[in-house]
Design an enzyme around this catalytic site. Structure first.
Site, short mmCIF file in Angstrom:
data_model
loop_
_atom_site.label_atom_id
_atom_site.label_comp_id
_atom_site.label_asym_id
_atom_site.label_seq_id
_atom_site.Cartn_x
_atom_site.Cartn_y
_atom_site.Cartn_z
N CYS A 11 0.83 -1.23 0.00
CA CYS A 11 0.00 0.00 0.00
C CYS A 11 0.86 1.27 0.00
O CYS A 11 2.06 1.22 0.28
CB CYS A 11 -0.89 0.04 1.24
SG CYS A 11 -1.75 -1.49 1.59
N1 GLN Z 1 -1.28 -6.25 4.97
C1 GLN Z 1 -2.17 -5.13 4.76
C2 GLN Z 1 -3.40 -5.49 3.97
O1 GLN Z 1 -3.47 -6.43 3.28
C3 GLN Z 1 -1.43 -3.96 4.10
C4 GLN Z 1 -0.98 -4.32 2.74
C5 GLN Z 1 -0.02 -3.38 2.11
O2 GLN Z 1 0.72 -2.62 2.72
N2 GLN Z 1 0.03 -3.52 0.84
O3 GLN Z 1 -4.34 -4.81 4.07
#
Ligand code: GLN
Length: 270
Positions: free
Chosen positions: A2
Protein backbone atom coordinates in the site's frame (compact mmCIF):
# COMPACT_ATOMS: atom_id res chain seq x y z
CA UNK A 1 2.29 -2.80 -0.89
CA UNK A 2 0.00 0.00 0.00
CA UNK A 3 0.88 3.68 -0.19
CA UNK A 4 -0.21 6.24 2.37
CA UNK A 5 -0.22 9.98 2.92
CA UNK A 6 -0.68 12.27 5.92
CA UNK A 7 -1.13 16.04 5.82
CA UNK A 8 -1.47 18.81 8.40
CA UNK A 9 -1.49 22.44 7.31
CA UNK A 10 -3.61 25.13 5.69
CA UNK A 11 -7.06 23.90 4.66
CA UNK A 12 -7.09 21.84 1.46
CA UNK A 13 -9.81 19.84 -0.18
CA UNK A 14 -9.41 16.14 0.54
CA UNK A 15 -9.86 15.33 -3.15
CA UNK A 16 -7.21 17.84 -4.23
CA UNK A 17 -4.68 16.33 -1.82
CA UNK A 18 -5.29 12.85 -3.26
CA UNK A 19 -4.48 14.05 -6.78
CA UNK A 20 -1.85 16.63 -5.81
CA UNK A 21 1.36 16.60 -7.88
CA UNK A 22 2.52 14.61 -10.91
CA UNK A 23 3.10 11.60 -8.64
CA UNK A 24 0.02 11.93 -6.44
CA UNK A 25 -1.39 9.17 -4.24
CA UNK A 26 -3.93 8.72 -7.06
CA UNK A 27 -1.10 8.06 -9.56
CA UNK A 28 0.75 5.89 -7.03
CA UNK A 29 -2.25 3.56 -7.06
CA UNK A 30 -1.27 2.29 -10.54
CA UNK A 31 2.30 3.56 -10.98
CA UNK A 32 4.10 3.41 -7.63
CA UNK A 33 7.87 3.78 -7.87
CA UNK A 34 9.11 2.44 -4.57
CA UNK A 35 7.15 -0.75 -3.99
CA UNK A 36 9.14 -3.30 -2.02
CA UNK A 37 8.34 -6.85 -1.11
CA UNK A 38 5.62 -7.70 -3.59
CA UNK A 39 2.66 -6.05 -5.20
CA UNK A 40 2.61 -3.92 -8.29
CA UNK A 41 -0.59 -1.89 -8.16
CA UNK A 42 -2.64 -0.53 -5.29
CA UNK A 43 -6.02 -1.43 -6.72
CA UNK A 44 -7.72 -3.07 -3.73
CA UNK A 45 -9.45 0.01 -2.45
CA UNK A 46 -8.62 3.31 -0.84
CA UNK A 47 -9.69 5.59 1.94
CA UNK A 48 -9.33 9.08 3.29
CA UNK A 49 -9.92 10.51 6.76
CA UNK A 50 -10.19 14.20 7.54
CA UNK A 51 -10.85 16.28 10.62
CA UNK A 52 -13.10 19.13 11.64
CA UNK A 53 -12.54 21.46 14.53
CA UNK A 54 -15.54 21.60 16.83
CA UNK A 55 -14.43 25.08 17.97
CA UNK A 56 -11.52 27.05 16.67
CA UNK A 57 -10.37 27.78 20.22
CA UNK A 58 -6.75 27.36 21.14
CA UNK A 59 -7.56 24.67 23.72
CA UNK A 60 -9.48 22.63 21.18
CA UNK A 61 -7.20 19.60 20.91
CA UNK A 62 -9.94 17.06 20.17
CA UNK A 63 -10.87 17.23 16.53
CA UNK A 64 -13.58 15.03 15.10
CA UNK A 65 -12.57 12.64 12.35
CA UNK A 66 -14.67 11.51 9.38
CA UNK A 67 -13.74 9.13 6.60
CA UNK A 68 -14.65 7.74 3.22
CA UNK A 69 -13.54 4.31 1.98
CA UNK A 70 -14.20 2.13 -1.04
CA UNK A 71 -12.85 -1.34 -1.84
CA UNK A 72 -12.76 -0.51 -5.57
CA UNK A 73 -9.68 1.03 -7.21
CA UNK A 74 -9.42 4.74 -6.50
CA UNK A 75 -9.39 5.58 -10.21
CA UNK A 76 -12.87 4.08 -10.66
CA UNK A 77 -14.57 6.22 -8.00
CA UNK A 78 -15.96 9.60 -9.09
CA UNK A 79 -16.38 10.52 -5.40
CA UNK A 80 -12.71 11.50 -5.35
CA UNK A 81 -13.56 14.54 -7.40
CA UNK A 82 -17.29 14.92 -6.89
CA UNK A 83 -17.47 14.44 -3.11
CA UNK A 84 -13.98 14.54 -1.57
CA UNK A 85 -13.20 17.45 -3.86
CA UNK A 86 -15.81 19.49 -1.98
CA UNK A 87 -14.63 18.67 1.53
CA UNK A 88 -12.11 21.00 3.09
CA UNK A 89 -9.87 20.14 6.02
CA UNK A 90 -6.62 21.15 7.69
CA UNK A 91 -5.61 17.49 8.22
CA UNK A 92 -5.91 14.32 6.14
CA UNK A 93 -4.74 10.70 6.35
CA UNK A 94 -5.28 8.68 3.17
CA UNK A 95 -4.20 5.34 1.70
CA UNK A 96 -4.46 3.21 -1.42
CA UNK A 97 -4.39 -0.55 -0.78
CA UNK A 98 -2.72 -3.56 -2.31
CA UNK A 99 -4.20 -6.48 -0.38
CA UNK A 100 -1.69 -8.94 1.04
CA UNK A 101 -2.21 -12.42 -0.44
CA UNK A 102 -4.94 -14.24 1.49
CA UNK A 103 -6.50 -11.12 2.98
CA UNK A 104 -10.02 -10.01 2.05
CA UNK A 105 -10.82 -7.21 -0.36
CA UNK A 106 -13.58 -5.29 1.37
CA UNK A 107 -14.28 -1.81 2.64
CA UNK A 108 -13.52 -2.76 6.25
CA UNK A 109 -9.98 -3.74 5.26
CA UNK A 110 -9.20 -0.35 3.74
CA UNK A 111 -7.29 2.20 5.77
CA UNK A 112 -7.69 4.62 7.40
CA UNK A 113 -8.96 2.87 10.49
CA UNK A 114 -10.49 5.40 12.85
CA UNK A 115 -11.54 5.72 16.47
CA UNK A 116 -12.39 8.83 18.46
CA UNK A 117 -10.05 11.46 17.00
CA UNK A 118 -7.48 8.99 15.62
CA UNK A 119 -6.90 7.79 12.05
CA UNK A 120 -4.42 5.00 11.25
CA UNK A 121 -2.87 3.34 8.21
CA UNK A 122 -0.47 0.40 7.86
CA UNK A 123 1.76 -0.20 4.87
CA UNK A 124 3.28 -3.64 5.27
CA UNK A 125 2.70 -7.14 6.47
CA UNK A 126 2.79 -9.18 9.67
CA UNK A 127 3.67 -12.77 8.72
CA UNK A 128 1.43 -15.33 10.43
CA UNK A 129 -0.51 -12.46 12.00
CA UNK A 130 -3.30 -14.68 13.38
CA UNK A 131 -0.77 -16.39 15.67
CA UNK A 132 1.63 -13.51 16.12
CA UNK A 133 -0.73 -10.71 17.15
CA UNK A 134 -2.42 -12.56 20.05
CA UNK A 135 1.09 -13.30 21.34
CA UNK A 136 1.97 -9.63 20.90
CA UNK A 137 -1.11 -8.59 22.92
CA UNK A 138 -0.06 -10.93 25.76
CA UNK A 139 3.54 -9.71 25.60
CA UNK A 140 2.46 -6.06 25.74
CA UNK A 141 0.24 -6.74 28.74
CA UNK A 142 3.13 -8.49 30.49
CA UNK A 143 5.49 -5.59 29.87
CA UNK A 144 3.19 -2.60 30.42
CA UNK A 145 2.75 -1.07 33.87
CA UNK A 146 -0.89 -2.15 33.78
CA UNK A 147 -2.43 -4.63 31.33
CA UNK A 148 -4.55 -3.13 28.58
CA UNK A 149 -5.73 -6.10 26.54
CA UNK A 150 -6.32 -8.82 29.16
CA UNK A 151 -7.46 -11.36 26.59
CA UNK A 152 -6.51 -12.13 22.98
CA UNK A 153 -10.28 -12.01 22.31
CA UNK A 154 -9.80 -8.24 22.00
CA UNK A 155 -8.52 -8.94 18.49
CA UNK A 156 -12.03 -10.07 17.50
CA UNK A 157 -12.83 -6.35 17.47
CA UNK A 158 -10.79 -5.97 14.29
CA UNK A 159 -12.96 -4.54 11.57
CA UNK A 160 -11.64 -7.02 9.00
CA UNK A 161 -9.61 -10.24 9.10
CA UNK A 162 -6.37 -8.48 8.20
CA UNK A 163 -3.11 -7.79 9.97
CA UNK A 164 -3.67 -4.05 9.60
CA UNK A 165 -7.13 -4.04 11.21
CA UNK A 166 -5.78 -6.17 14.09
CA UNK A 167 -2.77 -3.88 14.52
CA UNK A 168 -5.20 -1.01 14.90
CA UNK A 169 -6.98 -2.80 17.77
CA UNK A 170 -3.62 -3.10 19.53
CA UNK A 171 -2.49 0.44 18.81
CA UNK A 172 -5.72 2.07 19.91
CA UNK A 173 -5.52 0.07 23.15
CA UNK A 174 -2.02 1.37 23.78
CA UNK A 175 -3.14 4.92 22.99
CA UNK A 176 -5.48 4.79 25.98
CA UNK A 177 -2.51 5.07 28.32
CA UNK A 178 0.54 5.96 26.25
CA UNK A 179 1.43 8.93 24.11
CA UNK A 180 1.50 8.19 20.36
CA UNK A 181 5.29 8.01 19.99
CA UNK A 182 5.57 5.60 22.92
CA UNK A 183 2.61 3.53 21.72
CA UNK A 184 4.10 3.17 18.21
CA UNK A 185 7.52 2.32 19.61
CA UNK A 186 6.09 -0.34 21.92
CA UNK A 187 3.91 -1.83 19.21
CA UNK A 188 6.61 -2.06 16.53
CA UNK A 189 9.08 -3.44 19.07
CA UNK A 190 6.65 -6.10 20.28
CA UNK A 191 5.65 -7.17 16.76
CA UNK A 192 9.26 -7.37 15.57
CA UNK A 193 10.16 -9.40 18.63
CA UNK A 194 7.59 -12.02 17.60
CA UNK A 195 7.87 -11.62 13.82
CA UNK A 196 11.27 -10.18 12.84
CA UNK A 197 10.26 -10.19 9.16
CA UNK A 198 7.26 -7.93 9.77
CA UNK A 199 6.97 -4.79 7.67
CA UNK A 200 5.56 -1.98 9.69
CA UNK A 201 5.20 1.40 8.07
CA UNK A 202 2.54 2.81 10.37
CA UNK A 203 0.92 6.24 10.03
CA UNK A 204 -1.20 7.86 12.73
CA UNK A 205 -2.92 11.25 12.88
CA UNK A 206 -5.15 13.11 15.33
CA UNK A 207 -5.95 16.17 13.24
CA UNK A 208 -3.12 18.20 14.73
CA UNK A 209 -0.01 16.06 14.48
CA UNK A 210 1.23 13.08 12.47
CA UNK A 211 3.30 10.13 13.66
CA UNK A 212 4.84 7.42 11.49
CA UNK A 213 7.23 4.50 11.61
CA UNK A 214 9.40 3.02 8.90
CA UNK A 215 10.13 -0.68 9.05
CA UNK A 216 11.08 -1.87 5.58
CA UNK A 217 8.92 0.36 3.35
CA UNK A 218 9.60 3.79 1.88
CA UNK A 219 8.52 7.08 3.47
CA UNK A 220 9.25 10.69 2.62
CA UNK A 221 8.56 13.84 4.60
CA UNK A 222 7.99 17.43 3.57
CA UNK A 223 7.94 20.10 6.24
CA UNK A 224 7.32 23.70 5.30
CA UNK A 225 6.61 26.69 7.54
CA UNK A 226 2.90 26.06 7.52
CA UNK A 227 2.45 22.39 6.58
CA UNK A 228 3.76 18.88 7.22
CA UNK A 229 3.34 15.96 4.85
CA UNK A 230 4.34 12.33 5.28
CA UNK A 231 4.03 10.22 2.14
CA UNK A 232 5.15 6.76 1.03
CA UNK A 233 6.51 8.48 -2.10
CA UNK A 234 7.01 12.22 -2.82
CA UNK A 235 4.10 13.47 -4.90
CA UNK A 236 6.16 16.13 -6.66
CA UNK A 237 9.81 17.14 -7.14
CA UNK A 238 9.96 19.77 -4.41
CA UNK A 239 13.62 19.63 -3.29
CA UNK A 240 12.55 19.88 0.35
CA UNK A 241 11.28 16.28 0.45
CA UNK A 242 13.39 14.22 2.84
CA UNK A 243 13.75 10.47 2.63
CA UNK A 244 13.06 8.93 6.04
CA UNK A 245 15.61 6.21 6.90
CA UNK A 246 14.43 2.71 7.70
CA UNK A 247 13.65 1.93 11.37
CA UNK A 248 12.65 5.48 12.21
CA UNK A 249 9.93 7.12 14.23
CA UNK A 250 8.69 10.39 12.75
CA UNK A 251 6.60 13.09 14.36
CA UNK A 252 5.41 15.96 12.22
CA UNK A 253 3.52 19.20 12.75
CA UNK A 254 3.60 22.20 10.45
CA UNK A 255 7.13 23.58 10.44
CA UNK A 256 8.62 20.81 12.56
CA UNK A 257 9.73 17.34 11.66
CA UNK A 258 11.42 15.02 14.17
CA UNK A 259 13.02 11.77 13.06
CA UNK A 260 14.49 9.42 15.67
CA UNK A 261 15.71 5.83 15.49
CA UNK A 262 13.38 3.10 16.62
CA UNK A 263 15.03 1.09 19.40
CA UNK A 264 17.28 -1.73 18.19
CA UNK A 265 15.63 -5.11 17.88
CA UNK A 266 15.83 -7.33 20.91
CA UNK A 267 17.50 -10.59 20.05
CA UNK A 268 15.47 -12.92 22.23
CA UNK A 269 12.21 -14.23 20.90
CA UNK A 270 9.24 -15.58 22.79
N1 GLN B 1 -1.28 -6.25 4.97
C1 GLN B 1 -2.17 -5.13 4.76
C2 GLN B 1 -3.40 -5.49 3.97
O1 GLN B 1 -3.47 -6.43 3.28
C3 GLN B 1 -1.43 -3.96 4.10
C4 GLN B 1 -0.98 -4.32 2.74
C5 GLN B 1 -0.02 -3.38 2.11
O2 GLN B 1 0.72 -2.62 2.72
N2 GLN B 1 0.03 -3.52 0.84
O3 GLN B 1 -4.34 -4.81 4.07
Amino acid sequence: MCRHLGYVGPPVTVGELLVRGPHSLFVQSWAPRRMRGGGTVNADGFGAAWWRRANAGIDDVRHTVSRYRNSAPIWTDPAVEEVLGQLESHAVVAAVRSATVGMPIERGACAPFTDEHWAFSHNGLVPAWRAVLPAVAAYLDATLDAPVFRSPAILLEAESLTDSAALWVLLRGLLETLDPAEALTRLTGAVLRHAPEARLNLLLGNGIELWATTVYHSLSALATDDAAVLSSEPYDDDPRWQTVPDRSLVTAVPGRLTVTDLPALERSRT
